[in-house]
Design an enzyme around this catalytic site. Structure first.
Site, PDB file in Angstrom:
ATOM      1  N   ARG A 199      11.899  -5.156   5.161  1.00  0.00           N
ATOM      2  CA  ARG A 199      11.422  -3.778   5.058  1.00  0.00           C
ATOM      3  C   ARG A 199      12.052  -2.847   6.099  1.00  0.00           C
ATOM      4  O   ARG A 199      12.132  -3.179   7.272  1.00  0.00           O
ATOM      5  CB  ARG A 199       9.895  -3.779   5.226  1.00  0.00           C
ATOM      6  CG  ARG A 199       9.287  -2.390   5.338  1.00  0.00           C
ATOM      7  CD  ARG A 199       7.829  -2.384   5.045  1.00  0.00           C
ATOM      8  NE  ARG A 199       7.019  -2.883   6.141  1.00  0.00           N
ATOM      9  CZ  ARG A 199       5.693  -2.939   6.084  1.00  0.00           C
ATOM     10  NH1 ARG A 199       5.056  -2.541   4.988  1.00  0.00           N
ATOM     11  NH2 ARG A 199       5.005  -3.395   7.101  1.00  0.00           N
ATOM     12  N   ARG A 219      10.176  -1.417  11.659  1.00  0.00           N
ATOM     13  CA  ARG A 219       8.938  -1.269  12.432  1.00  0.00           C
ATOM     14  C   ARG A 219       8.901  -2.346  13.500  1.00  0.00           C
ATOM     15  O   ARG A 219       9.095  -3.519  13.193  1.00  0.00           O
ATOM     16  CB  ARG A 219       7.731  -1.427  11.501  1.00  0.00           C
ATOM     17  CG  ARG A 219       7.358  -0.134  10.803  1.00  0.00           C
ATOM     18  CD  ARG A 219       6.314  -0.338   9.758  1.00  0.00           C
ATOM     19  NE  ARG A 219       5.094  -0.986  10.221  1.00  0.00           N
ATOM     20  CZ  ARG A 219       3.982  -1.069   9.500  1.00  0.00           C
ATOM     21  NH1 ARG A 219       3.945  -0.541   8.296  1.00  0.00           N
ATOM     22  NH2 ARG A 219       2.919  -1.680   9.974  1.00  0.00           N
ATOM     23  N   ARG A 235      -1.501  -9.247  12.709  1.00  0.00           N
ATOM     24  CA  ARG A 235      -1.974  -8.223  11.763  1.00  0.00           C
ATOM     25  C   ARG A 235      -2.680  -8.852  10.574  1.00  0.00           C
ATOM     26  O   ARG A 235      -3.681  -8.336  10.087  1.00  0.00           O
ATOM     27  CB  ARG A 235      -0.800  -7.354  11.299  1.00  0.00           C
ATOM     28  CG  ARG A 235      -0.304  -6.410  12.399  1.00  0.00           C
ATOM     29  CD  ARG A 235       1.100  -5.904  12.145  1.00  0.00           C
ATOM     30  NE  ARG A 235       1.229  -5.264  10.850  1.00  0.00           N
ATOM     31  CZ  ARG A 235       2.368  -5.178  10.164  1.00  0.00           C
ATOM     32  NH1 ARG A 235       3.464  -5.716  10.649  1.00  0.00           N
ATOM     33  NH2 ARG A 235       2.394  -4.570   9.012  1.00  0.00           N
ATOM     34  N   ARG A 292     -10.800   0.892   8.326  1.00  0.00           N
ATOM     35  CA  ARG A 292     -10.460  -0.517   8.463  1.00  0.00           C
ATOM     36  C   ARG A 292     -11.595  -1.288   9.099  1.00  0.00           C
ATOM     37  O   ARG A 292     -11.542  -2.512   9.153  1.00  0.00           O
ATOM     38  CB  ARG A 292      -9.250  -0.608   9.385  1.00  0.00           C
ATOM     39  CG  ARG A 292      -7.991  -1.230   8.804  1.00  0.00           C
ATOM     40  CD  ARG A 292      -7.032  -1.373   9.963  1.00  0.00           C
ATOM     41  NE  ARG A 292      -5.745  -1.913   9.707  1.00  0.00           N
ATOM     42  CZ  ARG A 292      -4.732  -1.302   9.124  1.00  0.00           C
ATOM     43  NH1 ARG A 292      -4.892  -0.116   8.592  1.00  0.00           N
ATOM     44  NH2 ARG A 292      -3.566  -1.891   9.040  1.00  0.00           N
ATOM     45  N   LYS A 349       0.837  -1.206   0.000  1.00  0.00           N
ATOM     46  CA  LYS A 349       0.000   0.000   0.000  1.00  0.00           C
ATOM     47  C   LYS A 349       0.871   1.255   0.000  1.00  0.00           C
ATOM     48  O   LYS A 349       0.588   2.211  -0.727  1.00  0.00           O
ATOM     49  CB  LYS A 349      -0.947   0.001   1.214  1.00  0.00           C
ATOM     50  CG  LYS A 349      -1.933  -1.170   1.209  1.00  0.00           C
ATOM     51  CD  LYS A 349      -2.964  -1.072   2.340  1.00  0.00           C
ATOM     52  CE  LYS A 349      -2.358  -1.199   3.720  1.00  0.00           C
ATOM     53  NZ  LYS A 349      -2.013  -2.573   4.127  1.00  0.00           N
TER      54      LYS A 349
END
Ligand code: ATP
Ligand code: MG
Length: 230
Positions: free
Chosen positions: A133, A166, A177, A94, A20
């Site tokens: 990431r 993160r 998640r 969400r 995203k």
């Protein structure tokens, strides 16, 4: 004129790590949309230790949803301040409660969402991406050590500031998640069934052109050719 093209009011839906943030940066660059990411906004508030950040911190760390009322007021404020009729929501709404609150605010100003993009990426490629990431917290810029590394290891390309992992990008929290996402995705997609399009692929490079053609075909907006405020 009644046939004027509409400003872009977009929503991206996709599981964690589905790209995203990457797609948002490209849309920001090519269509001039302002990117509003609930995750980026929350992380900035957490880093800056604002009252909202303090209330949200533990939920985010655990991969749980932050309470609806906090998110609803956060996004309402951002939308009021954005100053660009072309915008893209990433990570909000969400839940159905968040979607109803957003619809109410947008209907009041007669500017409902006009395209909801559902990113479909196979789950087996996603965990590896999350492990690779790194992000620049102040801007939300995303890097991937395998296919989108920073120019200088560990540093943001634009500001030279340090990149971070993160804390919720661990296999354990990622699993939570992903479960959260699956629980909320189908009601949300159903809620937006009249404006939703599905795009699918293994990489962001495969998916981006599909998003672009949906915007061109459904909304009549060409890259680099932005509608002005109504
Ligand atoms: P990715 O950024 O990889 O797509 P994601 O969708 O899990 O993954 P973010 O959107 O950055 O990540 O959200 C990170 C965390 O922030 C979530 O796990 C949740 O705790 C909180 N959060 C973000 N948006 C919302 C929301 N709309 N409602 C409730 N909590 C949210
Ligand atoms: Mg994100």
């Amino acid at each position: 004129p009644s046939n004027a093209i509409q400003p872009l009011r977009l929503l991206l839906i996709g599981c964690p790590g589905s790209g995203k943030g990457t797609q948002s940066s490209r849309l920001e660059k090519n269509f001039g949309v302002s990117h509003l990411s609930s995750g980026d906004l929350l992380r900035r508030n957490i880093t800056d230790q604002t009252p909202l950040g303090q209330q949200a911190r533990q939920y985010v760390a655990d991969g749980k949803l932050v309470p609806d009322n906090l998110l609803i007021s956060l996004i309402d404020t951002e939308l009021l301040q954005v100053g660009n009729p072309n915008w893209l929501l990433d990570g909000f709404p969400r839940t159905i409660k968040q979607a109803q609150a957003l619809d109410n605010s947008l209907n009041k100003i007669m500017q409902p969402l006009n395209l909801v993009i559902n990113l479909q990426v196979p789950e087996d490629v996603i965990l590896q991406r999350i492990m690779d990431r790194w992000i620049h917290i102040p801007s939300g810029r995303v890097y991937n050590l395998s296919y989108n590394p920073p120019l200088v290891a560990g540093l943001d390309d634009i500001t030279g500031e340090p990149l971070s992992k993160r804390p919720d990008d661990t296999p354990e929290v990622f699993k939570v998640r992903l479960e959260q996402h699956h629980a909320m995705a189908s009601p949300l997609l159903d809620h937006y069934r009249n404006v939703v399009v599905n795009v699918r692929g293994n990489t962001s490079d495969e998916i981006y052109p599909q998003i672009e053609s949906e915007i061109v075909n459904k909304l009549g907006v060409l890259p680099g050719n932005l509608p002005e405020a109504l």
